[in-house]
Scaffold this active site. Structure first.
Site, PDB file in Angstrom:
ATOM      1  N   TYR A  32      -1.652   0.791  10.823  1.00 34.10           N
ATOM      2  CA  TYR A  32      -1.885   0.236   9.486  1.00 34.10           C
ATOM      3  C   TYR A  32      -0.686   0.476   8.579  1.00 34.10           C
ATOM      4  O   TYR A  32      -0.211  -0.443   7.896  1.00 34.10           O
ATOM      5  CB  TYR A  32      -3.134   0.858   8.861  1.00 34.10           C
ATOM      6  CG  TYR A  32      -3.317   0.478   7.403  1.00 34.10           C
ATOM      7  CD1 TYR A  32      -3.688  -0.815   7.041  1.00 34.10           C
ATOM      8  CD2 TYR A  32      -3.084   1.406   6.386  1.00 34.10           C
ATOM      9  CE1 TYR A  32      -3.841  -1.173   5.708  1.00 34.10           C
ATOM     10  CE2 TYR A  32      -3.239   1.054   5.053  1.00 34.10           C
ATOM     11  CZ  TYR A  32      -3.610  -0.234   4.713  1.00 34.10           C
ATOM     12  OH  TYR A  32      -3.748  -0.591   3.389  1.00 34.10           O
ATOM     13  N   SER A  60       0.863  -1.181   0.000  1.00 34.71           N
ATOM     14  CA  SER A  60       0.000   0.000   0.000  1.00 34.71           C
ATOM     15  C   SER A  60       0.896   1.226   0.000  1.00 34.71           C
ATOM     16  O   SER A  60       1.996   1.210   0.563  1.00 34.71           O
ATOM     17  CB  SER A  60      -0.890   0.011   1.240  1.00 34.71           C
ATOM     18  OG  SER A  60      -1.456   1.292   1.461  1.00 34.71           O
TER      19      SER A  60
END
Length: 252
Positions: A124, A97
């Site tokens: 995250y 990501s």
């Protein structure tokens, strides 16, 4: 259904193996089942993830949930299936990501589970950075060992999936809904993964993904890669900790 108009119809069989990446025993059981069913593994795509867990949650094995699911679970799964992938001259595709270059932009070794100052965003981003550092370290180890295994890293851009509709804060749900018109379809979000699993001539130490609108959408290609994700010393330390946490020693 197949239309019988002088067309060749190919039916692929699909099987399902239940696995919970938040539980290492579940990962071990699933890997055992896969090895019993699949004589070849041409591509192993590490796509599953959780994101933006609003409050700190700890897995059954004692890990912050996003790090546990996104990194440790995949680290163990890839390790357990690696020899079958190698025997098949296959590929491992890690779906990262662009969050890796946001937030703290580091592995917080002194507090991996964010026991202090938990942040859904930082936790995250750390988990996705850890995934990508693992993949690039695996690339280096495979190359050094002279193995015929490809390891590739990609990201899906901003895609309309259910990743931000589960256990996330109301604020993030609203924000994603407001931004969703700018996102691409889930199908297009899968294209970088498919390319990394099938395309020839891909490069190591490269990140593939959408290339337009701040790498959120558009044609798939090479994306800018920041130096900290390729830090060999940090990656080696993370690898050692990951082997310790998962009680698994890689064979490469």
């Amino acid at each position: 259904e197949c239309r019988r108009q002088r067309q060749m119809c190919i039916r692929d069989s699909v099987s399902f193996v239940r696995m919970d990446l938040a539980e290492l025993d579940s990962v071990r059981d699933a890997a055992t089942e896969v090895l019993a069913q699949a004589p070849n593994i041409d591509a192993l795509i590490c796509n599953a993830a959780i994101s933006q867990t609003p409050t700190q949650k700890i897995t059954i094995d004692g890990f912050e949930s996003q790090l546990g699911v996104n990194h440790y679970g995949h680290f163990l799964l890839c390790g357990l299936l690696y020899e079958r992938v190698e025997a098949s001259n296959g590929r491992i595709v890690v779906v990262g990501s662009n969050g890796y270059k946001m937030g703290l932009k580091k592995i917080q070794f002194d507090d991996l589970d964010f026991d202090e100052n938990y942040s859904a965003w930082n936790a995250y981003n750390q988990s996705k950075l850890a995934q990508m550092m693992f993949a690039y370290e695996l690339q280096r180890r495979v190359q050094a060992a002279g193995k015929d295994v490809q390891v590739q890293v990609c990201h899906p851009g901003m895609s309309r999936t259910e990743l931000i509709t589960g256990d996330v804060s109301l604020r993030n749900k609203i924000l994603f809904k407001l931004m969703s018109p700018l996102a691409q379809s889930a199908e297009k979000g899968s294209w970088p993964e498919v390319m990394c699993a099938t395309e020839e001539g891909l490069e190591p130490e490269t990140l593939y993904g959408p290339t337009k609108r701040a790498e959120m959408v558009g044609p798939v290609g090479e994306c800018p890669l920041e130096d900290h994700v390729l830090d060999k010393n940090v990656a080696a330390r993370l690898w050692g900790i990951s082997e310790e946490k998962t009680a698994f020693k890689w064979s490469v």
